[in-house]
Design an enzyme around this catalytic site. Structure first.
Site, PDB file in Angstrom:
ATOM      1  N   TYR A  87      37.605  44.594  90.908  1.00 27.39           N
ATOM      2  CA  TYR A  87      37.629  43.597  91.978  1.00 27.39           C
ATOM      3  C   TYR A  87      38.519  42.429  91.574  1.00 27.39           C
ATOM      4  O   TYR A  87      38.852  42.252  90.404  1.00 27.39           O
ATOM      5  CB  TYR A  87      36.212  43.105  92.292  1.00 27.39           C
ATOM      6  CG  TYR A  87      35.577  42.284  91.194  1.00 27.39           C
ATOM      7  CD1 TYR A  87      35.673  40.894  91.187  1.00 27.39           C
ATOM      8  CD2 TYR A  87      34.886  42.898  90.157  1.00 27.39           C
ATOM      9  CE1 TYR A  87      35.100  40.139  90.173  1.00 27.39           C
ATOM     10  CE2 TYR A  87      34.308  42.150  89.147  1.00 27.39           C
ATOM     11  CZ  TYR A  87      34.417  40.774  89.162  1.00 27.39           C
ATOM     12  OH  TYR A  87      33.853  40.033  88.151  1.00 27.39           O
ATOM     13  N   CYS A  88      38.901  41.643  92.586  1.00 29.72           N
ATOM     14  CA  CYS A  88      39.664  40.406  92.366  1.00 29.72           C
ATOM     15  C   CYS A  88      39.027  39.320  93.239  1.00 29.72           C
ATOM     16  O   CYS A  88      37.829  39.366  93.493  1.00 29.72           O
ATOM     17  CB  CYS A  88      41.145  40.609  92.692  1.00 29.72           C
ATOM     18  SG  CYS A  88      41.489  40.981  94.418  1.00 29.72           S
ATOM     19  N   ARG A  89      39.808  38.390  93.715  1.00 33.81           N
ATOM     20  CA  ARG A  89      39.265  37.323  94.561  1.00 33.81           C
ATOM     21  C   ARG A  89      39.023  37.813  95.985  1.00 33.81           C
ATOM     22  O   ARG A  89      37.947  37.637  96.534  1.00 33.81           O
ATOM     23  CB  ARG A  89      40.187  36.103  94.564  1.00 33.81           C
ATOM     24  CG  ARG A  89      39.618  34.923  95.363  1.00 33.81           C
ATOM     25  CD  ARG A  89      40.560  33.724  95.397  1.00 33.81           C
ATOM     26  NE  ARG A  89      41.855  34.053  95.958  1.00 33.81           N
ATOM     27  CZ  ARG A  89      42.134  34.106  97.264  1.00 33.81           C
ATOM     28  NH1 ARG A  89      41.212  33.867  98.146  1.00 33.81           N
ATOM     29  NH2 ARG A  89      43.351  34.421  97.671  1.00 33.81           N
ATOM     30  N   GLY A  91      40.675  40.995  97.327  1.00 34.93           N
ATOM     31  CA  GLY A  91      41.012  42.396  97.557  1.00 34.93           C
ATOM     32  C   GLY A  91      42.487  42.722  97.507  1.00 34.93           C
ATOM     33  O   GLY A  91      42.857  43.888  97.611  1.00 34.93           O
ATOM     34  N   ILE A 116      35.582  39.254  95.178  1.00 33.91           N
ATOM     35  CA  ILE A 116      34.396  38.471  94.829  1.00 33.91           C
ATOM     36  C   ILE A 116      34.039  37.476  95.931  1.00 33.91           C
ATOM     37  O   ILE A 116      32.881  37.104  96.094  1.00 33.91           O
ATOM     38  CB  ILE A 116      34.559  37.775  93.456  1.00 33.91           C
ATOM     39  CG1 ILE A 116      33.189  37.334  92.920  1.00 33.91           C
ATOM     40  CG2 ILE A 116      35.557  36.632  93.545  1.00 33.91           C
ATOM     41  CD1 ILE A 116      33.190  36.912  91.465  1.00 33.91           C
TER      42      ILE A 116
END
Length: 129
Positions: A87-89, A91, A116
């Site tokens: 995951y990242c911030r 997507g 996230i």
């Protein structure tokens, strides 16, 4: 030779069209279920270290920014078929990271589509170090 060429093309195309990419983009609930179902999977956060510190991260996640995946390959599973949950911030970078991981030979990726941000918006917890 002329008879073998169409067969070779057909075999190549059947592999390309099989639809098994080894990369799945999922929603928060599915991602959480994957975490629970696969406690030994690598939970990979591909954001920056400042985002990790400021915005929190998922419990038991490993931070490797998406731009450092290739240079830090030794921190990734030796088994290219091992499950990686990433995951990242929001997507976007996790899509780039998934592409990079596939180019590196990894075949079993589950990516949190909303990042996230979506995780937190769904009321899921994060931890701060």
């Amino acid at each position: 030779m002329n008879r073998l060429f169409p067969l070779a093309v057909l075999l190549l195309l059947s592999g390309c069209l099989s639809g098994t990419t080894g990369w799945e983009r999922v929603d928060v609930e599915t991602f959480e279920q994957a975490i629970n179902d696969h406690p030994d999977a690598l939970l990979l956060d591909v954001r920056t270290s400042s985002e990790w510190e400021q915005d929190g991260h998922l419990q038991d996640a490993t931070l490797i920014p998406h731009t450092e995946l290739q240079s830090r390959e030794s921190e990734l599973p030796d088994d290219k078929d091992a499950l990686i949950l990433l995951y990242c911030r929001s997507g976007n970078r996790s899509q780039d990271a998934a592409n990079t991981l596939q180019e590196m030979g990894f075949t079993n990726l589950i990516e949190l589509e909303s990042g996230i941000t979506g995780w937190k918006n769904a009321g899921k917890s994060v931890v701060y170090d």
